[in-house]
Design a protein around this motif. Structure first.
Motif, PDB file in Angstrom:
ATOM      1  N   ALA A 183       0.564  -1.236  -0.438  1.00 65.43           N
ATOM      2  CA  ALA A 183       0.361   0.499  -0.300  1.00 65.43           C
ATOM      3  C   ALA A 183       0.831   1.210   0.049  1.00 65.43           C
ATOM      4  CB  ALA A 183      -1.127  -0.110   1.454  1.00 65.43           C
ATOM      5  N   PHE A 184       2.214   1.081   1.118  1.00 64.19           N
ATOM      6  CA  PHE A 184       2.790   2.439   0.542  1.00 64.19           C
ATOM      7  C   PHE A 184       3.520   2.691  -0.506  1.00 64.19           C
ATOM      8  CE2 PHE A 184       2.561   1.846   5.647  1.00 64.19           C
ATOM      9  CZ  PHE A 184       2.977   3.612   5.461  1.00 64.19           C
TER      10      PHE A 184
ATOM     11  N   HIS B  96       7.095   6.468   2.337  1.00 65.03           N
ATOM     12  CA  HIS B  96       8.553   5.530   1.884  1.00 65.03           C
ATOM     13  C   HIS B  96       8.905   5.825   1.744  1.00 65.03           C
ATOM     14  CE1 HIS B  96       8.779   0.859   2.501  1.00 65.03           C
ATOM     15  NE2 HIS B  96       8.889   1.231   1.620  1.00 65.03           N
ATOM     16  N   ALA B  97       9.627   7.150   0.718  1.00 66.60           N
ATOM     17  CA  ALA B  97      10.486   7.309   0.420  1.00 66.60           C
ATOM     18  C   ALA B  97      11.616   7.295   0.921  1.00 66.60           C
ATOM     19  CB  ALA B  97       9.685   8.753  -0.910  1.00 66.60           C
TER      20      ALA B  97
ATOM     21  N   ARG C 126      16.663   3.525   8.380  1.00 72.26           N
ATOM     22  CA  ARG C 126      15.881   4.620   8.104  1.00 72.26           C
ATOM     23  C   ARG C 126      14.869   5.275   8.097  1.00 72.26           C
ATOM     24  NH1 ARG C 126      19.034   7.609   3.151  1.00 72.26           N
ATOM     25  NH2 ARG C 126      20.859   7.341   4.335  1.00 72.26           N
ATOM     26  N   VAL C 127      13.947   5.202   8.657  1.00 70.95           N
ATOM     27  CA  VAL C 127      12.333   4.796   8.538  1.00 70.95           C
ATOM     28  C   VAL C 127      11.822   5.498   9.121  1.00 70.95           C
ATOM     29  CG1 VAL C 127      10.449   2.966   8.234  1.00 70.95           C
ATOM     30  CG2 VAL C 127      12.697   2.168   8.208  1.00 70.95           C
ATOM     31  N   HIS C 128      10.807   6.248   8.426  1.00 69.33           N
ATOM     32  CA  HIS C 128      10.052   7.051   9.051  1.00 69.33           C
ATOM     33  C   HIS C 128       9.176   7.018   9.549  1.00 69.33           C
ATOM     34  CE1 HIS C 128       7.111  10.306   9.189  1.00 69.33           C
ATOM     35  NE2 HIS C 128       7.948  11.744   8.312  1.00 69.33           N
ATOM     36  N   PRO C 129       8.419   7.322  11.097  1.00 66.24           N
ATOM     37  CA  PRO C 129       8.222   7.111  12.235  1.00 66.24           C
ATOM     38  C   PRO C 129       6.546   6.303  11.572  1.00 66.24           C
ATOM     39  CG  PRO C 129       9.724   8.638  12.903  1.00 66.24           C
ATOM     40  CD  PRO C 129       9.070   9.012  11.408  1.00 66.24           C
ATOM     41  N   ILE C 130       5.152   6.962  10.734  1.00 65.40           N
ATOM     42  CA  ILE C 130       4.334   6.795  10.646  1.00 65.40           C
ATOM     43  C   ILE C 130       4.805   5.830   9.942  1.00 65.40           C
ATOM     44  CG2 ILE C 130       2.910   8.201   9.509  1.00 65.40           C
ATOM     45  CD1 ILE C 130       3.101  11.001  10.301  1.00 65.40           C
ATOM     46  N   ASP C 131       5.381   5.874   8.346  1.00 71.21           N
ATOM     47  CA  ASP C 131       6.181   4.573   7.864  1.00 71.21           C
ATOM     48  C   ASP C 131       5.374   3.660   9.085  1.00 71.21           C
ATOM     49  OD1 ASP C 131       6.263   2.129   6.597  1.00 71.21           O
ATOM     50  OD2 ASP C 131       8.425   4.070   5.522  1.00 71.21           O
TER      51      ASP C 131
END
Length: 273
Positions: free
Chosen positions: A108-109, A119-120, A135-140
């Motif tokens: 979905a991301f 996710h980018a 390296r992952v965005h917290p919301i992701d």
């Protein structure tokens, strides 16, 4: 609750991880030219130290709130039946159920432009190693982990089985991002390997929107998204204009709309190269 410890990395654990992966990447590297202190390593260290607090807080809200609602829908007898199984069997079931949730969320991301912008940040990695896995965005991370955790908590799997899953997931996540030349052999068609996940990060048109599973590569075979040629990728990253600094990466998904070069498995992705 077991999931509260899934992102907890204290100094002792960090030392153990570093003592394993740094020598491993030096001894059997995929990319020999890549340095241990490669570009943007400090930025990814910030993720490792500071993301955990944000992610745990987000999971408390999302998973905790959802479980309250689910508790009214799923009878206690379901959990009792699930926990009557041997722990080893529960652990296998947890891995399968959790990775199905991960696969669907991850896909979905890639499919929805707004989600892709979160996710980018992860796909902005241009040099793969164990540190880059953070390296992952917290919301992701919150939404993807919620998709994994909700079904296994809702079904009432035992804390021991969930703990086994969390331990395996954490180490496998580091391994599949690492700069190591490890061949899983025939197992690579069942279990996610560095080769499998490196292709997910590849900046090559044929690899866009492929290899979504976190642990079980056969889910991609079932979903028609498996891509694993014999060679390894020569280039990683995305052409999206993702900043290189931690706090700017956190803000990136919320800034003005940008065209999405990568994704949707359509002509949109052709703009990436």
């Amino acid at each position: 609750m077991s999931w509260q410890f899934s992102d907890l990395i204290d100094l002792k654990a960090l030392l153990v991880i570093a003592l394993i992966f740094i020598p491993l990447e030096a001894l059997i590297p995929h990319r020999h030219e890549q340095k241990t202190l490669r570009s943007h390593w400090l930025n990814d260290a910030f993720y490792m130290f500071f993301n955990g607090i944000l992610i745990k807080a987000g999971l408390l809200v999302v998973v905790g709130g959802a479980l309250i609602l689910i508790g009214y829908l799923i009878p206690d007898s379901v959990g009792q039946l699930v926990q009557s199984q041997p722990v080893w069997l529960q652990a296998i079931e947890v891995i399968v159920v959790a990775d199905i949730g991960f696969y669907l969320a991850h896909r979905a991301f890639h499919a929805f432009p707004f989600l892709w912008r979160f996710h980018a940040v992860h796909h902005s990695i241009e040099e793969m190693d164990w540190l880059a896995a953070h390296r992952v965005h917290p919301i992701d991370q919150v939404l993807t982990k919620s998709a994994s955790y909700l079904p296994i908590f809702a079904l009432g799997f035992s804390p021991a089985a969930i703990g086994i899953y969390v331990l395996i997931y954490q180490w496998q996540a580091l391994l599949i991002h690492s700069n190591v030349r490890i061949n899983f052999g025939p197992l690579r068609w069942i279990v996610a390997s560095p080769q499998f996940h490196h292709w997910h990060h590849a900046n090559e048109r044929q690899a866009y929107d492929k290899n979504f599973s976190g642990q079980l590569s056969f889910l991609d075979a079932i979903g028609g998204t498996l891509y694993m040629p014999d060679r390894m990728p020569s280039k990683y990253g995305t052409n999206d204009a993702v900043p290189t600094v931690y706090h700017e990466q956190l803000a990136y998904p919320f800034v003005a709309n940008r065209p999405r070069p990568k994704g949707l498995a359509s002509a949109v992705g052709d703009n990436k190269q």
